[in-house]
Design an enzyme around this catalytic site. Structure first.
Site, short mmCIF file in Angstrom:
data_model
loop_
_atom_site.label_atom_id
_atom_site.label_comp_id
_atom_site.label_asym_id
_atom_site.label_seq_id
_atom_site.Cartn_x
_atom_site.Cartn_y
_atom_site.Cartn_z
N HIS A 225 0.91 -1.09 -0.06
CA HIS A 225 0.02 0.08 -0.02
C HIS A 225 0.78 1.15 0.05
CE1 HIS A 225 1.00 0.85 4.19
NE2 HIS A 225 0.60 -0.17 4.40
N ASP B 77 -0.55 -19.94 12.23
CA ASP B 77 0.57 -20.16 12.75
C ASP B 77 0.68 -19.84 14.24
OD1 ASP B 77 3.56 -20.34 13.48
OD2 ASP B 77 3.63 -21.04 11.30
N SER C 287 3.44 -5.16 6.90
CA SER C 287 2.60 -4.96 5.50
C SER C 287 3.66 -4.94 4.56
CB SER C 287 2.05 -3.51 5.50
OG SER C 287 2.76 -2.64 5.70
#
Length: 367
Positions: free
Chosen positions: A180, A305, A320
């Site tokens: 992003h 996980d 991110s």
């Protein structure tokens, strides 16, 4: 990492967080982006199915300088408690980019300081860029009791912090990261890129995410140890050229998946949540978006996980850009975390990231 507030599993308010533990200095904002990537040929990414990239997952320091000085706020009243901000009275808005004051070009906060130091109270003309439109306004400076003049503007011309690398193309030197854009924390508007670098970094601590409270990575970075140049800050990532390739050394390129190849089911991510170690962690692609829903996201993912959940609570700010691998192919990157459920978040496809990089190259060639 952008945060999404969720209620009853519906998408809510989006709070821009370009990358974690942002060390803000000189930040800039505007509603469009500038991409200046130069690729060897326009056909380099024409067929995603034929492309192979190295998935990364390492943390880097990121420093961007903005294109011009950007208004991030204005005081309600000046120091006398009565006078309105001259900028606000003149019609200046948050997100405007100051291009000129009178006939003097403005490229940094230092330029504005030099101009204001020479003011004598006479009204000045100001040229600003608002979105894609230029506006000319007249501003009358405010004078303090000590004789100093002010414009009544809070501003930045750059930003720095840490983020996660998604991929590297050993054929062209191109890298992609974040998934992003980097946005100003006050206005949420994308930083208009003038230039930028990435540098070596490591993760020093983790604040674990929990419902309602997003977690975050904290890291150290050294801008004297430059790894590459950032040339594009766009809606689905930052892109540039990796000049020092130590992040990719010893790693093998893998095929990338086209967006229509992505399926619900198990996958893994590569993430750096301690020091400079990059771990592989299990996730589930729980939903694939199509049509209008895929405008700013391609997948919903769930961290499964146990080791990653124990360490971070799931997805935290700073992750991110973490690459997602499914069926031996690079499919995309993490972009958002859900505030009320840190084990879940959104992701963008690598095909969309590459298309953005190519679009930047096309615009550069046409300029």
């Amino acid at each position: 990492m952008e945060i999404i507030r969720m209620r009853h599993d519906k998408r809510g308010e989006s709070m821009a967080r370009g990358y974690m533990r942002i060390k803000k200095f000189k930040s800039g904002v505007i509603g469009f982006t500038m991409c200046l990537i130069i690729l060897s040929t326009a056909s380099a990414y024409a067929k995603a199915a034929e492309k192979q990239l190295i998935p990364l997952g390492g943390t880097v320091g990121i420093s961007l300088s903005s294109e011009g000085v950007v208004v991030i706020g204005m005081p309600d009243k000046m120091k006398d408690g009565i006078s309105e901000s001259p900028a606000k009275a003149a019609g200046i808005r948050v997100g405007d980019i100051i291009k000129k004051i009178d006939s003097k070009k403005v490229e940094s906060k230092e330029d504005i300081k030099e101009i204001t130091d020479s003011l004598d109270g006479t009204p000045v003309s100001m040229e600003v860029l608002r979105g894609r439109e230029a506006h000319k306004l007249t501003l009358t400076p405010y004078q303090h009791e000590d004789g100093v003049f002010e414009l009544g503007i809070w501003m930045r011309d750059g930003i720095a912090g840490i983020g996660t690398m998604t991929f590297y193309d050993p054929q062209t030197g191109l890298f992609g990261a974040l998934g992003h854009s980097i946005s100003d924390t006050e206005s949420g508007i994308t930083v208009p890129l003038k230039n930028g670098i990435i540098a070596k970094a490591s993760v020093q601590d983790v604040i674990k995410g929990k419902p309602g409270v997003p977690g975050q990575l904290g890291g150290n970075f050294d801008f004297n140890d430059v790894l590459g140049t950032v040339t594009c800050n766009a809606g689905c990532g930052i892109f540039g050229i990796l000049e020092q390739t130590e992040l990719a050394n010893g790693k093998t390129p893998i095929p990338i998946a086209s967006t229509d190849e992505i399926r619900t089911g198990p996958a893994v991510i590569l993430a750096n949540v301690s020091g400079d170690h990059i771990g592989e962690y299990k996730i589930e692609i729980s939903r694939v978006y199509t049509g209008a829903e895929a405008a700013d996201r391609n997948m919903m993912i769930t961290v499964t996980d146990s080791a990653l959940i124990e360490k971070t609570g799931g997805i935290v700010q700073g992750m991110s850009g973490s690459p997602i691998i499914q069926d031996g192919k690079l499919v995309g990157a993490i972009t958002h975390v859900l505030i009320n459920d840190p084990a879940r978040g959104f992701a963008v496809s690598v095909e969309k990231m590459l298309n953005t990089a190519l679009d930047g190259a096309d615009r550069k060639a046409a300029a």
